[in-house]
Motif scaffolding. Structure first.
Motif, PDB file in Angstrom:
ATOM      1  N   VAL A 219       0.926  -1.212  -0.121  1.00  0.00           N
ATOM      2  CA  VAL A 219       0.077   0.174  -0.128  1.00  0.00           C
ATOM      3  C   VAL A 219       0.904   1.091   0.165  1.00  0.00           C
ATOM      4  O   VAL A 219       1.834   1.148   0.470  1.00  0.00           O
ATOM      5  N   ASN A 220       0.421   2.334  -0.616  1.00  0.00           N
ATOM      6  CA  ASN A 220       1.179   3.403  -0.555  1.00  0.00           C
ATOM      7  C   ASN A 220       2.771   3.168  -1.489  1.00  0.00           C
ATOM      8  O   ASN A 220       3.626   3.888  -0.916  1.00  0.00           O
ATOM      9  N   PHE A 221       2.657   2.605  -2.339  1.00  0.00           N
ATOM     10  CA  PHE A 221       3.681   2.221  -3.277  1.00  0.00           C
ATOM     11  C   PHE A 221       4.325   3.618  -3.648  1.00  0.00           C
ATOM     12  O   PHE A 221       3.407   4.258  -4.291  1.00  0.00           O
ATOM     13  N   PRO A 222       5.490   3.826  -3.949  1.00  0.00           N
ATOM     14  CA  PRO A 222       5.918   4.999  -4.787  1.00  0.00           C
ATOM     15  C   PRO A 222       5.225   5.030  -6.067  1.00  0.00           C
ATOM     16  O   PRO A 222       5.224   4.175  -6.766  1.00  0.00           O
ATOM     17  N   LYS A 223       5.165   6.393  -6.448  1.00  0.00           N
ATOM     18  CA  LYS A 223       4.266   6.605  -7.626  1.00  0.00           C
ATOM     19  C   LYS A 223       4.950   6.254  -8.825  1.00  0.00           C
ATOM     20  O   LYS A 223       6.390   6.409  -8.910  1.00  0.00           O
ATOM     21  N   VAL A 224       4.541   5.403  -9.907  1.00  0.00           N
ATOM     22  CA  VAL A 224       4.908   4.882 -11.022  1.00  0.00           C
ATOM     23  C   VAL A 224       4.212   5.306 -12.195  1.00  0.00           C
ATOM     24  O   VAL A 224       3.248   4.823 -12.141  1.00  0.00           O
ATOM     25  N   ASN A 225       4.871   6.181 -13.110  1.00  0.00           N
ATOM     26  CA  ASN A 225       4.079   6.586 -14.103  1.00  0.00           C
ATOM     27  C   ASN A 225       3.716   5.578 -15.398  1.00  0.00           C
ATOM     28  O   ASN A 225       4.611   4.694 -15.548  1.00  0.00           O
ATOM     29  N   PRO A 226       2.561   5.587 -15.834  1.00  0.00           N
ATOM     30  CA  PRO A 226       2.455   4.467 -16.894  1.00  0.00           C
ATOM     31  C   PRO A 226       2.990   4.715 -18.072  1.00  0.00           C
ATOM     32  O   PRO A 226       3.615   5.762 -18.308  1.00  0.00           O
ATOM     33  N   ALA A 227       3.482   3.596 -18.808  1.00  0.00           N
ATOM     34  CA  ALA A 227       3.896   3.574 -20.088  1.00  0.00           C
ATOM     35  C   ALA A 227       3.282   4.717 -21.145  1.00  0.00           C
ATOM     36  O   ALA A 227       1.799   4.689 -20.943  1.00  0.00           O
ATOM     37  N   ILE A 228       3.869   5.299 -21.985  1.00  0.00           N
ATOM     38  CA  ILE A 228       2.943   6.232 -22.915  1.00  0.00           C
ATOM     39  C   ILE A 228       3.344   5.547 -24.343  1.00  0.00           C
ATOM     40  O   ILE A 228       4.421   5.298 -24.881  1.00  0.00           O
ATOM     41  N   LYS A 229       2.050   5.237 -24.949  1.00  0.00           N
ATOM     42  CA  LYS A 229       2.395   5.011 -26.294  1.00  0.00           C
ATOM     43  C   LYS A 229       1.391   5.925 -27.302  1.00  0.00           C
ATOM     44  O   LYS A 229       0.145   6.028 -27.181  1.00  0.00           O
ATOM     45  N   ARG A 230       2.206   6.524 -28.200  1.00  0.00           N
ATOM     46  CA  ARG A 230       1.348   7.396 -29.018  1.00  0.00           C
ATOM     47  C   ARG A 230       0.788   8.569 -28.353  1.00  0.00           C
ATOM     48  O   ARG A 230      -0.349   9.037 -28.656  1.00  0.00           O
ATOM     49  N   GLY A 231       1.649   8.932 -27.360  1.00  0.00           N
ATOM     50  CA  GLY A 231       0.996   9.986 -26.445  1.00  0.00           C
ATOM     51  C   GLY A 231      -0.297   9.634 -25.153  1.00  0.00           C
ATOM     52  O   GLY A 231      -0.843  10.557 -24.878  1.00  0.00           O
ATOM     53  N   ILE A 232      -0.646   8.320 -25.278  1.00  0.00           N
ATOM     54  CA  ILE A 232      -1.698   7.806 -24.547  1.00  0.00           C
ATOM     55  C   ILE A 232      -1.119   7.020 -23.650  1.00  0.00           C
ATOM     56  O   ILE A 232      -0.534   6.124 -23.830  1.00  0.00           O
ATOM     57  N   PRO A 233      -1.415   7.168 -22.271  1.00  0.00           N
ATOM     58  CA  PRO A 233      -1.078   6.211 -20.971  1.00  0.00           C
ATOM     59  C   PRO A 233      -1.664   4.687 -21.597  1.00  0.00           C
ATOM     60  O   PRO A 233      -2.793   4.721 -21.811  1.00  0.00           O
ATOM     61  N   VAL A 234      -0.835   3.845 -21.341  1.00  0.00           N
ATOM     62  CA  VAL A 234      -1.418   2.400 -21.538  1.00  0.00           C
ATOM     63  C   VAL A 234      -0.984   1.554 -20.347  1.00  0.00           C
ATOM     64  O   VAL A 234      -0.222   1.939 -19.674  1.00  0.00           O
ATOM     65  N   LYS A 235      -1.796   0.390 -20.219  1.00  0.00           N
ATOM     66  CA  LYS A 235      -1.639  -0.445 -19.248  1.00  0.00           C
ATOM     67  C   LYS A 235      -0.399  -1.270 -19.356  1.00  0.00           C
ATOM     68  O   LYS A 235      -0.142  -1.808 -20.688  1.00  0.00           O
ATOM     69  N   THR A 236       0.646  -1.539 -18.576  1.00  0.00           N
ATOM     70  CA  THR A 236       1.918  -2.419 -18.784  1.00  0.00           C
ATOM     71  C   THR A 236       1.637  -3.454 -17.662  1.00  0.00           C
ATOM     72  O   THR A 236       1.309  -3.412 -16.500  1.00  0.00           O
ATOM     73  N   LYS A 237       2.047  -4.821 -18.083  1.00  0.00           N
ATOM     74  CA  LYS A 237       2.379  -5.841 -17.388  1.00  0.00           C
ATOM     75  C   LYS A 237       3.572  -6.484 -17.309  1.00  0.00           C
ATOM     76  O   LYS A 237       4.054  -6.597 -18.520  1.00  0.00           O
ATOM     77  N   PHE A 238       4.140  -6.923 -16.188  1.00  0.00           N
ATOM     78  CA  PHE A 238       5.360  -7.959 -16.316  1.00  0.00           C
ATOM     79  C   PHE A 238       5.446  -8.419 -14.986  1.00  0.00           C
ATOM     80  O   PHE A 238       4.965  -8.133 -13.889  1.00  0.00           O
ATOM     81  N   VAL A 239       6.235  -9.428 -14.884  1.00  0.00           N
ATOM     82  CA  VAL A 239       6.648 -10.567 -13.857  1.00  0.00           C
ATOM     83  C   VAL A 239       8.037 -10.106 -13.269  1.00  0.00           C
ATOM     84  O   VAL A 239       8.885 -10.265 -14.019  1.00  0.00           O
ATOM     85  N   LEU A 240       8.208 -10.008 -12.200  1.00  0.00           N
ATOM     86  CA  LEU A 240       9.483  -9.690 -11.297  1.00  0.00           C
ATOM     87  C   LEU A 240       9.633 -10.780 -10.461  1.00  0.00           C
ATOM     88  O   LEU A 240       8.972 -11.156  -9.787  1.00  0.00           O
ATOM     89  N   PRO A 241      10.850 -11.323 -10.720  1.00  0.00           N
ATOM     90  CA  PRO A 241      11.169 -12.193  -9.531  1.00  0.00           C
ATOM     91  C   PRO A 241      11.769 -11.630  -8.322  1.00  0.00           C
ATOM     92  O   PRO A 241      12.725 -10.859  -8.293  1.00  0.00           O
ATOM     93  N   VAL A 242      11.019 -11.875  -7.132  1.00  0.00           N
ATOM     94  CA  VAL A 242      11.381 -11.004  -6.034  1.00  0.00           C
ATOM     95  C   VAL A 242      12.181 -12.195  -5.049  1.00  0.00           C
ATOM     96  O   VAL A 242      11.497 -12.933  -4.471  1.00  0.00           O
ATOM     97  N   ILE A 243      13.301 -11.936  -4.587  1.00  0.00           N
ATOM     98  CA  ILE A 243      14.175 -12.810  -3.781  1.00  0.00           C
ATOM     99  C   ILE A 243      13.803 -12.774  -2.146  1.00  0.00           C
ATOM    100  O   ILE A 243      13.742 -11.669  -1.714  1.00  0.00           O
ATOM    101  N   ILE A 244      13.173 -13.651  -1.496  1.00  0.00           N
ATOM    102  CA  ILE A 244      12.941 -13.970  -0.167  1.00  0.00           C
ATOM    103  C   ILE A 244      13.889 -14.017   0.577  1.00  0.00           C
ATOM    104  O   ILE A 244      14.014 -13.585   1.750  1.00  0.00           O
ATOM    105  N   LYS A 245      14.903 -15.179   0.152  1.00  0.00           N
ATOM    106  CA  LYS A 245      16.042 -15.743   0.871  1.00  0.00           C
ATOM    107  C   LYS A 245      17.157 -14.980   0.659  1.00  0.00           C
ATOM    108  O   LYS A 245      17.584 -15.027  -0.610  1.00  0.00           O
ATOM    109  N   THR A 246      17.808 -14.494   1.534  1.00  0.00           N
ATOM    110  CA  THR A 246      19.045 -13.893   1.444  1.00  0.00           C
ATOM    111  C   THR A 246      20.047 -14.521   2.520  1.00  0.00           C
ATOM    112  O   THR A 246      19.841 -14.521   3.602  1.00  0.00           O
ATOM    113  N   GLU A 247      21.056 -15.145   1.678  1.00  0.00           N
ATOM    114  CA  GLU A 247      22.210 -15.850   2.600  1.00  0.00           C
ATOM    115  C   GLU A 247      23.378 -15.228   2.448  1.00  0.00           C
ATOM    116  O   GLU A 247      23.941 -14.551   1.425  1.00  0.00           O
TER     117      GLU A 247
END
Length: 111
Positions: free
Chosen positions: A83-111
């Motif tokens: 919640v309250n994640f820092p603001k991220v501006n959407p991608a712009i395509k031909r001057g119009i903001p568009v929805k973007t989706k991607f998958v990120l691997p988030v490391i849980i274990k740090t050794e």
């Protein structure tokens, strides 16, 4: 993301953006919490959706056979901690903001 805005090379700028998002998610989800609940998980895949209105959605991605994990609990941890994640501006395509989706691997274990 301010630290990435000054980078001119598109590929490096994109990697900077993904690294920033991944690090911010890792910092916020309470790695200790997930480590204690699921010590066998070392990485969690998080689908990030940036909507045209700059709102964000986070969804954990699990393998089809992931009945061993309480997917609802992990999803609720993500929702609460991001919640309250820092603001991220959407991608712009031909001057119009568009929805973007991607998958990120988030490391849980740090050794």
């Amino acid at each position: 993301i301010l630290q990435c805005d000054t980078i001119k090379d598109a590929a490096i700028k994109k990697q900077c953006f993904f690294d920033y998002l991944t690090q911010t998610i890792q910092d916020r989800i309470g790695i200790d919490t997930l480590q204690m609940l699921y010590p066998e998980i070392d990485t969690i895949e998080v689908k990030v959706t940036i909507n045209p209105d700059a709102s964000l959605q986070f969804e954990p991605q699990f393998p089809k056979d992931s009945v061993a994990y309480d997917t609802i609990k992990i999803d609720s941890i993500l929702r609460i901690r991001l919640v309250n994640f820092p603001k991220v501006n959407p991608a712009i395509k031909r001057g119009i903001p568009v929805k973007t989706k991607f998958v990120l691997p988030v490391i849980i274990k740090t050794e």
